[in-house]
Design a protein around this motif. Sequence first.
Motif, PDB file in Angstrom:
ATOM      1  N   VAL A  59     -25.403 -21.311   6.471  1.00 40.33           N
ATOM      2  CA  VAL A  59     -26.290 -22.203   7.209  1.00 40.33           C
ATOM      3  C   VAL A  59     -27.398 -21.362   7.826  1.00 40.33           C
ATOM      4  N   MET A  60     -28.641 -21.721   7.485  1.00 36.80           N
ATOM      5  CA  MET A  60     -29.791 -21.002   8.017  1.00 36.80           C
ATOM      6  C   MET A  60     -30.104 -21.531   9.406  1.00 36.80           C
ATOM      7  N   VAL A  61     -29.962 -20.686  10.399  1.00 33.36           N
ATOM      8  CA  VAL A  61     -30.277 -21.090  11.766  1.00 33.36           C
ATOM      9  C   VAL A  61     -31.120 -19.989  12.374  1.00 33.36           C
ATOM     10  N   ARG A  62     -32.052 -20.376  13.224  1.00 35.06           N
ATOM     11  CA  ARG A  62     -32.850 -19.368  13.920  1.00 35.06           C
ATOM     12  C   ARG A  62     -32.111 -18.868  15.144  1.00 35.06           C
TER      13      ARG A  62
ATOM     14  N   GLY B  61     -30.360 -25.592  -0.092  1.00 26.56           N
ATOM     15  CA  GLY B  61     -30.284 -26.340   1.162  1.00 26.56           C
ATOM     16  C   GLY B  61     -31.499 -26.121   2.043  1.00 26.56           C
ATOM     17  N   GLU B  62     -32.009 -24.904   2.040  1.00 27.95           N
ATOM     18  CA  GLU B  62     -33.195 -24.616   2.853  1.00 27.95           C
ATOM     19  C   GLU B  62     -34.413 -25.337   2.286  1.00 27.95           C
ATOM     20  N   ILE B  63     -34.546 -25.373   0.969  1.00 29.67           N
ATOM     21  CA  ILE B  63     -35.668 -26.111   0.368  1.00 29.67           C
ATOM     22  C   ILE B  63     -35.526 -27.604   0.676  1.00 29.67           C
ATOM     23  N   ALA B  68     -37.330 -32.378   3.579  1.00 25.29           N
ATOM     24  CA  ALA B  68     -37.038 -33.434   4.561  1.00 25.29           C
ATOM     25  C   ALA B  68     -38.033 -33.374   5.717  1.00 25.29           C
ATOM     26  N   GLU B  69     -38.385 -32.165   6.116  1.00 27.73           N
ATOM     27  CA  GLU B  69     -39.385 -32.019   7.191  1.00 27.73           C
ATOM     28  C   GLU B  69     -40.740 -32.579   6.734  1.00 27.73           C
ATOM     29  N   ALA B  70     -41.108 -32.329   5.476  1.00 25.65           N
ATOM     30  CA  ALA B  70     -42.363 -32.889   4.945  1.00 25.65           C
ATOM     31  C   ALA B  70     -42.319 -34.412   4.968  1.00 25.65           C
ATOM     32  N   ALA B  71     -41.146 -34.969   4.625  1.00 24.24           N
ATOM     33  CA  ALA B  71     -41.026 -36.436   4.579  1.00 24.24           C
ATOM     34  C   ALA B  71     -41.080 -37.040   5.986  1.00 24.24           C
ATOM     35  N   LEU B 118     -42.174 -22.824   1.710  1.00 27.17           N
ATOM     36  CA  LEU B 118     -41.381 -22.143   0.679  1.00 27.17           C
ATOM     37  C   LEU B 118     -41.585 -20.643   0.744  1.00 27.17           C
ATOM     38  N   LYS B 119     -42.833 -20.248   0.934  1.00 26.56           N
ATOM     39  CA  LYS B 119     -43.163 -18.823   0.939  1.00 26.56           C
ATOM     40  C   LYS B 119     -42.621 -18.105   2.157  1.00 26.56           C
TER      41      LYS B 119
END
Lengths: 82, 154
Positions: A59-62, B61-63, B68-71, B118-119
């Motif tokens: 899980v990517m978390v900051r 999952g990160e993508i 989802a943030e864009a939506a 993405l970058k």
Amino acid sequence: MIRILYFGRLREDLAMREETLDWQEGDSEALIARLRSRGPEWAEALAPGRVFRVVVDRVMVRGAQPVPDGAEVGILPPVTGG
Amino acid sequence: MWSEIRVQPAPFDPAGEEARLRAQAPDAGALVTFQGMVRGGDGPVALSSLTLEHYPGVTEGEIAAIAAEAARRWPLLGAVVVHRVGRLLPGEPIVLVQVAARHRAAAFAAAEFLMDYLKTRAPFWKHEAFADGSARWVAAHDADALRAARWERP
């Protein structure tokens, strides 16, 4: 025990792809501090700015997060995709 | 929002992805496609290949979180993100982003947002090999971070 995975240039800088580490409890910042204390090459490779994110159990978390015993921890250098 | 997110070594087919996106978003009045290719080298020595590594099980999952943030920010009908990994040659396509929306402003903005995030957020790492035998990990670019920071909210 936790399993640590190293990615990108960290894997080459540390000459290590993955390892298991004896670990009780603590957060990701404590883990990075412990790894840095292994020696100058570790302190340099994991210096602030060279670690983009610590991923616990995929899980990517900051920021700092708990690292429980048994966790998979990914240590990510700054990302360069796209 | 309908979305399709894949990380794969194989080439992708923009026309095929676009046809599927249009079928999933029949009300779309705008569809933006962005395709990124491997550049032949920015310095004096030619690039011979680019190898992309990622974190399987985390990258997808990160993508998805970025999409989802864009939506949340724009009224989108569908999005496609396909990112290649493994060894690629100069000129080869590396990333495909497609966004469908009712109007073009949302589609343009969201496509750019997806690429910028993405970058700077998705766990990919590029390793370059050059014609003279040298090789290096690509360093993160400040310019990419600045572009992504434009989207940060106070």
